[in-house]
Write an enzyme that holds these catalytic residues in place. Sequence first.
Site: not given
Ligand code: 4AZ
Length: 232
Positions: A41, A87, A182
């Site tokens: 993503h 992902d 992420s």
């Molecule tokens: C995000 O928005 C995201 N708590 C990454 C990790 C988590 C939630 C959202 C996990 O990139």
Amino acid sequence: IVGGKETTISEVPYLVYLRQSGNFICGGSLISTRVVLSAAHCVYGSQPDDYTIHAGASRLDEDAPVVRNVAMFHTSPSYSATNFDMDVALLALQEAVFLIPGQVTTISPCRNPPEGNSYARISGWGVTRENNRQPAEQVRTAMVRVLPGAECKLSYSGYGQLSDSMLCAAVRGIRDSCSGDSGGPLVYRGQVCGIVSWGFGCARPAFPGVYTNVASGRVHDFIEQTLRRIGN
Ligand code: 4AZ
């Protein structure tokens, strides 16, 4: 990272960050001198030439010692942008990241998933609270508990199916990954066993972070086959 502490890149030398059109967007892990493991993503719907990989930097506001362009993305054909199944992405760099001892090193993809209730390390420049908008300037890290599979599934029952390509980790209500983390690694026993993927909010007691399960059959096969195909 919510509930963690500042660290330096020398403690997590495999950790890199991705910029898209000059803007910080995601983390990633160097799994070889020319390949970064990240989340699908983080690159989905975009072009490799919009991206740069920044290695060896602790802070987002300093010039990273190593910056590389991306030659190609390899995203699993099974990636689902709706439920985040598979992902995972491999980013092939245009030039190798030279390994300066003690500064930049690589990490191997995990072969066996961590047991439930073991602790693993997450790191990144993501926001330190769910409602923050700005990433952390200095890299941060936290130890989180890998949830047993049943506890993971139960947490998200009612929010669609968690697939076997996912695992959950958090210290519920206290420590978690968050927006901007992420693509970054969940490290267990010196290997990257998870990729920060998604979750409902951050550090909420009821909702752990969800990670791509690197050792799951489909994910491990995708990584192995892609590395073989691109000649690593
Ligand atoms: C995000 O928005 C995201 N708590 C990454 C990790 C988590 C939630 C959202 C996990 O990139």
